[in-house]
Motif scaffolding. Structure first.
Motif, PDB file in Angstrom:
ATOM      1  N   LYS A 111       0.972  -1.187   0.410  1.00  0.00           N
ATOM      2  CA  LYS A 111      -0.416  -0.395  -0.112  1.00  0.00           C
ATOM      3  C   LYS A 111       0.546   1.668   0.063  1.00  0.00           C
ATOM      4  CE  LYS A 111      -3.909  -2.128   2.674  1.00  0.00           C
ATOM      5  NZ  LYS A 111      -4.719  -2.104   3.719  1.00  0.00           N
ATOM      6  N   ASP A 112       2.509   1.378   0.129  1.00  0.00           N
ATOM      7  CA  ASP A 112       3.306   1.931  -0.072  1.00  0.00           C
ATOM      8  C   ASP A 112       2.641   3.454   1.241  1.00  0.00           C
ATOM      9  OD1 ASP A 112       5.166   4.072  -0.573  1.00  0.00           O
ATOM     10  OD2 ASP A 112       3.901   4.573  -1.926  1.00  0.00           O
ATOM     11  N   GLN A 113       2.726   2.745   2.472  1.00  0.00           N
ATOM     12  CA  GLN A 113       2.567   3.515   2.894  1.00  0.00           C
ATOM     13  C   GLN A 113       3.695   3.463   4.024  1.00  0.00           C
ATOM     14  OE1 GLN A 113      -0.716   2.272   5.606  1.00  0.00           O
ATOM     15  NE2 GLN A 113      -0.074   0.108   4.893  1.00  0.00           N
ATOM     16  N   PHE A 114       4.684   3.223   4.232  1.00  0.00           N
ATOM     17  CA  PHE A 114       5.896   3.739   4.560  1.00  0.00           C
ATOM     18  C   PHE A 114       7.163   4.460   4.553  1.00  0.00           C
ATOM     19  CE2 PHE A 114       3.709   0.329   6.901  1.00  0.00           C
ATOM     20  CZ  PHE A 114       4.019  -0.425   8.156  1.00  0.00           C
ATOM     21  N   LEU A 115       7.875   5.384   4.558  1.00  0.00           N
ATOM     22  CA  LEU A 115       9.231   6.003   4.501  1.00  0.00           C
ATOM     23  C   LEU A 115      10.437   5.856   5.580  1.00  0.00           C
ATOM     24  CD1 LEU A 115       7.794   9.541   3.434  1.00  0.00           C
ATOM     25  CD2 LEU A 115       8.402   8.042   1.888  1.00  0.00           C
ATOM     26  N   PHE A 116      11.451   5.480   4.899  1.00  0.00           N
ATOM     27  CA  PHE A 116      12.392   5.258   5.508  1.00  0.00           C
ATOM     28  C   PHE A 116      13.449   6.549   5.655  1.00  0.00           C
ATOM     29  CE2 PHE A 116      10.663   1.679   4.304  1.00  0.00           C
ATOM     30  CZ  PHE A 116      10.037   0.483   5.759  1.00  0.00           C
ATOM     31  N   ALA A 117      14.232   6.726   7.536  1.00  0.00           N
ATOM     32  CA  ALA A 117      15.211   7.627   7.021  1.00  0.00           C
ATOM     33  C   ALA A 117      16.784   7.032   8.556  1.00  0.00           C
ATOM     34  CB  ALA A 117      14.776   8.470   7.364  1.00  0.00           C
ATOM     35  N   SER A 118      17.403   6.999   8.304  1.00  0.00           N
ATOM     36  CA  SER A 118      18.635   6.837   9.268  1.00  0.00           C
ATOM     37  C   SER A 118      18.129   7.297  10.581  1.00  0.00           C
ATOM     38  CB  SER A 118      19.656   5.885   8.613  1.00  0.00           C
ATOM     39  OG  SER A 118      20.143   7.372   8.724  1.00  0.00           O
ATOM     40  N   LEU A 119      18.813   7.468  11.100  1.00  0.00           N
ATOM     41  CA  LEU A 119      18.503   8.530  12.866  1.00  0.00           C
ATOM     42  C   LEU A 119      20.276   9.070  12.856  1.00  0.00           C
ATOM     43  CD1 LEU A 119      17.049   5.927  15.659  1.00  0.00           C
ATOM     44  CD2 LEU A 119      16.446   7.671  14.882  1.00  0.00           C
ATOM     45  N   GLN A 120      20.972   8.376  11.854  1.00  0.00           N
ATOM     46  CA  GLN A 120      21.994   9.010  11.674  1.00  0.00           C
ATOM     47  C   GLN A 120      22.261   9.843  10.986  1.00  0.00           C
ATOM     48  OE1 GLN A 120      22.015   5.504  11.503  1.00  0.00           O
ATOM     49  NE2 GLN A 120      23.298   5.081  12.805  1.00  0.00           N
ATOM     50  N   GLY A 121      20.961  10.501  10.036  1.00  0.00           N
ATOM     51  CA  GLY A 121      21.056  11.208   8.599  1.00  0.00           C
ATOM     52  C   GLY A 121      20.710  12.290   9.434  1.00  0.00           C
ATOM     53  N   LYS A 122      20.726  13.439   8.180  1.00  0.00           N
ATOM     54  CA  LYS A 122      20.198  14.924   8.143  1.00  0.00           C
ATOM     55  C   LYS A 122      18.595  14.968   8.966  1.00  0.00           C
ATOM     56  CE  LYS A 122      20.007  19.326   5.965  1.00  0.00           C
ATOM     57  NZ  LYS A 122      20.085  20.125   5.154  1.00  0.00           N
ATOM     58  N   PHE A 123      17.553  14.186   8.157  1.00  0.00           N
ATOM     59  CA  PHE A 123      16.186  14.120   8.496  1.00  0.00           C
ATOM     60  C   PHE A 123      16.469  13.849   9.774  1.00  0.00           C
ATOM     61  CE2 PHE A 123      11.700  12.454   7.248  1.00  0.00           C
ATOM     62  CZ  PHE A 123      11.292  13.809   7.453  1.00  0.00           C
ATOM     63  N   GLY A 124      16.705  12.188   9.464  1.00  0.00           N
ATOM     64  CA  GLY A 124      16.690  11.681  10.975  1.00  0.00           C
ATOM     65  C   GLY A 124      17.073  12.171  12.370  1.00  0.00           C
ATOM     66  N   GLN A 125      17.850  13.652  12.255  1.00  0.00           N
ATOM     67  CA  GLN A 125      18.988  14.400  13.690  1.00  0.00           C
ATOM     68  C   GLN A 125      17.982  15.208  13.234  1.00  0.00           C
ATOM     69  OE1 GLN A 125      21.797  13.989  15.278  1.00  0.00           O
ATOM     70  NE2 GLN A 125      20.751  12.102  14.676  1.00  0.00           N
ATOM     71  N   GLU A 126      17.523  15.644  12.325  1.00  0.00           N
ATOM     72  CA  GLU A 126      16.394  16.842  13.137  1.00  0.00           C
ATOM     73  C   GLU A 126      14.933  16.136  13.247  1.00  0.00           C
ATOM     74  OE1 GLU A 126      15.258  21.051  12.463  1.00  0.00           O
ATOM     75  OE2 GLU A 126      17.450  19.608  12.208  1.00  0.00           O
ATOM     76  N   PHE A 127      14.546  14.976  13.878  1.00  0.00           N
ATOM     77  CA  PHE A 127      13.795  14.778  13.611  1.00  0.00           C
ATOM     78  C   PHE A 127      13.584  14.816  15.568  1.00  0.00           C
ATOM     79  CE2 PHE A 127      11.406  10.692  15.591  1.00  0.00           C
ATOM     80  CZ  PHE A 127      10.361  10.331  15.359  1.00  0.00           C
ATOM     81  N   LEU A 128      14.991  13.897  15.481  1.00  0.00           N
ATOM     82  CA  LEU A 128      15.693  13.546  16.973  1.00  0.00           C
ATOM     83  C   LEU A 128      15.549  15.488  17.786  1.00  0.00           C
ATOM     84  CD1 LEU A 128      17.766  10.949  16.774  1.00  0.00           C
ATOM     85  CD2 LEU A 128      15.623  11.196  17.702  1.00  0.00           C
ATOM     86  N   LYS A 129      16.366  15.993  17.427  1.00  0.00           N
ATOM     87  CA  LYS A 129      16.304  17.643  17.766  1.00  0.00           C
ATOM     88  C   LYS A 129      15.319  17.692  18.134  1.00  0.00           C
ATOM     89  CE  LYS A 129      19.072  21.462  16.807  1.00  0.00           C
ATOM     90  NZ  LYS A 129      19.711  22.435  16.218  1.00  0.00           N
ATOM     91  N   GLN A 130      14.178  18.512  16.861  1.00  0.00           N
ATOM     92  CA  GLN A 130      12.200  19.142  17.053  1.00  0.00           C
ATOM     93  C   GLN A 130      11.976  18.222  17.962  1.00  0.00           C
ATOM     94  OE1 GLN A 130      10.932  18.782  13.135  1.00  0.00           O
ATOM     95  NE2 GLN A 130      11.779  20.314  12.947  1.00  0.00           N
ATOM     96  N   ARG A 131      12.706  16.921  18.428  1.00  0.00           N
ATOM     97  CA  ARG A 131      11.469  16.644  20.107  1.00  0.00           C
ATOM     98  C   ARG A 131      11.866  16.531  21.578  1.00  0.00           C
ATOM     99  NH1 ARG A 131      10.307  15.573  15.396  1.00  0.00           N
ATOM    100  NH2 ARG A 131       8.324  15.420  14.448  1.00  0.00           N
ATOM    101  N   GLY A 132      13.888  16.719  21.280  1.00  0.00           N
ATOM    102  CA  GLY A 132      13.989  17.000  22.717  1.00  0.00           C
ATOM    103  C   GLY A 132      14.614  15.620  22.775  1.00  0.00           C
ATOM    104  N   LEU A 133      15.161  13.632  21.441  1.00  0.00           N
ATOM    105  CA  LEU A 133      15.302  13.190  22.076  1.00  0.00           C
ATOM    106  C   LEU A 133      17.109  13.104  21.506  1.00  0.00           C
ATOM    107  CD1 LEU A 133      12.407  11.890  19.832  1.00  0.00           C
ATOM    108  CD2 LEU A 133      12.359  11.521  22.386  1.00  0.00           C
TER     109      LEU A 133
END
Length: 78
Positions: free
Chosen positions: A31-53
């Motif tokens: 159903k093409d429901q998922f997208l993936f990003a490594s936590l080490q990458g720019k998008f992953g690091q921004e996700f963590l930073k925005q949430r204080g993780l």
């Protein structure tokens, strides 16, 4: 651009177990429901930073539905 209709799976890009499951999901996501990003990458690091993780210890996974929720570890896996 964030797709509000997708689930984002953030994973440890260095983890063989995580990479196995990412490939399994890609193969079975008919159903093409998922997208993936490594936590080490720019998008992953921004996700963590925005949430204080934690941005250094990346031995976990996060499942994110934009504007709704994010889950981690076993809650994300289930």
């Amino acid at each position: 651009m964030i797709d509000q209709n997708k689930f984002y799976l953030f994973y440890d890009g260095y983890c063989g177990f995580c990479n196995f499951w990412v490939h399994w999901i890609l193969k079975n996501d008919s159903k093409d429901q998922f997208l993936f990003a490594s936590l080490q990458g720019k998008f992953g690091q921004e996700f963590l930073k925005q949430r204080g993780l934690e941005q250094e210890n990346l031995n976990t996974i996060y499942l994110w539905k934009p504007e709704k929720y994010y889950l981690n570890k076993s809650n994300a896996a289930i």
